[in-house]
Write an enzyme that holds these catalytic residues in place. Structure first.
Site, PDB file in Angstrom:
ATOM      1  N   LYS B  63     -27.050  -6.903 -49.152  1.00 31.89           N
ATOM      2  CA  LYS B  63     -27.949  -6.080 -49.956  1.00 31.89           C
ATOM      3  C   LYS B  63     -27.662  -4.644 -49.576  1.00 31.89           C
ATOM      4  O   LYS B  63     -27.835  -4.257 -48.413  1.00 31.89           O
ATOM      5  CB  LYS B  63     -29.415  -6.442 -49.680  1.00 31.89           C
ATOM      6  CG  LYS B  63     -30.399  -5.500 -50.391  1.00 31.89           C
ATOM      7  CD  LYS B  63     -31.852  -5.911 -50.208  1.00 31.89           C
ATOM      8  CE  LYS B  63     -32.780  -4.859 -50.826  1.00 31.89           C
ATOM      9  NZ  LYS B  63     -34.204  -5.138 -50.586  1.00 31.89           N
ATOM     10  N   GLY B  97     -29.937  -2.699 -53.995  1.00 24.06           N
ATOM     11  CA  GLY B  97     -31.159  -2.591 -53.223  1.00 24.06           C
ATOM     12  C   GLY B  97     -32.251  -1.831 -53.947  1.00 24.06           C
ATOM     13  O   GLY B  97     -33.370  -1.771 -53.471  1.00 24.06           O
TER      14      GLY B  97
END
Lengths: 212, 212, 212, 212
Positions: B63, B97
């Site tokens: 991420k 993200g």
């Protein structure tokens, strides 16, 4: 285009930047463009400051090299809201500072770019702009991804020296970078050359490195 | 998903991160995803480190909350090159993200996102993903731009407190943020409410803030 | 001693810190000491915040590991001014966070130190404190300079792993550092050992590394 | 005295600095002094780089404005070790960059200082130097502490504008700061004036602000 002041970085507050750009814009015989490039200058024009300065009649845009598309998108949206509030026609253009995210900058409402990569692959940069602005977005995305590596080689990774080496390789005059930077090493030059060959072989770019 | 260690930040070198994640991946009964979030942790997993870790059989993704699409694009391209070199089928997914640049992350080769905004506007996040991955890019871009403001309000600007306030407003249970953060003030709550109303009025989202 | 919160660093504003420490101090059955360690936590308690918190009846001091003696000196002077203004007797002690500048911290008005080096050279740390506070400043300065190198080896340069290696070398139990840190390499261990020998040979410290 | 280059900060590596200073020193008709001032320039000369450059015959010192006495102490000790290793007499002086820690810099082995405060309180700076270097350390410490506040007002807090205001107040010619900085406001000017009065009243300094 007026870069932020950068020496005495810790004392260059947003208030200093507001007054500085306002004074320049008040007196400049031609419209000015702000240049926000914290990676080079160590000074950042905050978005609230850009928002305020964007209403000055003689400030017509910003080159955003913060590295953040979100930051650029917010500048675009703030300027649009100001235009609506003021019911004026003043334009405020937001320009991408890097070729590796030109497409995304345009999709976020940016008007164009001032790109280091245009020194070596001007046609490619123009094609990316045209694909993006004529709605051929899938092709634009493919081209965008294809140029990330070469762009990083001649900017973030090897800086001005890398860019000038690439210019030399493509038959332009790059020459040595200004001090304190040294010319790119042969190793770096070869990495750049190989990357340029791959791009030509892949049909991405027309230009081919010279034999030198 | 395993966040970087973050205390003793100045001693957490890339070597420390390489060994740390390798040890965890070696022993974990399930595949792990790296979490690179320097704005929260003060520690950054450098791209060379991601590149190396992406070849571990039990590390299946990252991420990327660095805030840089270029960084994300490089991770995607490095992983693709490694896969080709190793002639293996191992997948390494790169996940956005932040919702404010989900479209750009997907165009840059990302596989999806783990998004704070999905706590309040899950359908909108899914629609953006579907538009982006089904080639309806112009619509995706319009939606992407429409959600920048609300996303910044509930992440960068007002953090967890803002997100929880928005959840409360939409009829979910947000509740108070964990300390050291305080609940959003009424002023912040009203700004978020107004932004959510505008999104519904503009047909961007279905959800409507409650009357409370 | 209460370290600053550190995750979500970008959202931990001075207001968050003020409320956080006030709430803790309000409820703590024993007095608390603030711990300001931006190199480890990525969060800094600004001097204006320290100034305000220093007036709380249950906050009795700060460990200042900002690395700046000037910062420490300002904290001391602010606290003295507050005491005078309030005509109260409340003490607020400012403690050095590093042995390499203990003397200077004491000269600047600090009350003592909480020092990593005291884990390996407790007597030396005490002697430095006594020399500094009994007016034998020339001797204190010589000792201060003599311990800079060993202190940097077991803190900034090699961190917790270096400190634990030094403890092992001196016959204490150091053991392995907690993950994510790895034990010091043999090379690092030898550098530390040699530095400890030199200090003993020079008469600076009594302790001698073991033969192991 | 040669400040680091500072534009393109992210590309100014330690290698760039080594070559840059070596080239200048090779060609300079007079000896040069390095100037390490990361708060203003955004670029830091690392201690290993200072260590290497300190052996160049035409580099005779450094002004250390890193804000860290430990950093300064390490530079002094490295230079001493190099001198011993080379059995040469070459001097390498380490100069304090700030008056608020001049005493500590001198105790750590520094040779003197190049101080903004000397523009307004030259005699006080000289007295502090003399007390420190003649072993009257308790008096030096008292004077050191007494000047912290005025020094911070005319450097970190109000910058060049504050320094020039103080010069005006003391009968020197300060005048307006160069752009982008604005002259100090009346409020700032009064704070500085009051601080100068207190110093004179306390017998710390001779100079008195003018009546203007």
């Amino acid at each position: 285009m007026v870069v932020t002041p950068y020496y005495y970085a810790t004392n260059i507050t947003q208030d200093v930047l507001k007054r500085h750009y306002t004074e320049i814009a008040d007196r400049s015989p031609i419209p000015i463009i702000l240049y926000n490039v914290p990676p080079f200058s160590g000074v950042r024009i905050a978005n609230d400051t850009v928002d305020l300065l964007s209403t000055h009649p003689n400030i017509v845009g910003i080159k955003d090299t913060t590295g953040s598309i979100v930051n650029l998108a917010e500048s675009v949206q703030n300027a649009a809201r100001n235009r609506q509030l003021a019911q004026q026609n003043k334009r405020f253009v937001v320009l991408a500072g890097g070729a590796s995210s030109l497409l995304y900058s345009l999709l976020a409402g940016g008007s164009g770019g001032i790109l280091a990569l245009a020194n070596i692959l001007p046609n490619t940069c123009c094609r990316l702009f045209e694909l993006a602005t004529s709605g051929r977005l899938a092709e634009a995305a493919a081209l965008q991804n294809a140029i990330v590596r070469i762009n990083e080689l001649v900017t973030a990774k090897h800086g001005v020296a890398g860019l000038k080496a690439a210019m030399d390789l493509l038959g332009y005059y790059g020459g040595p970078p200004r001090r304190p930077f040294a010319p790119a090493s042969d190793a770096v030059r070869n990495i750049i050359k190989e990357c340029l060959y791959e791009l030509t072989a892949g049909g991405v770019t027309e230009a081919t490195p010279s034999r030198s």
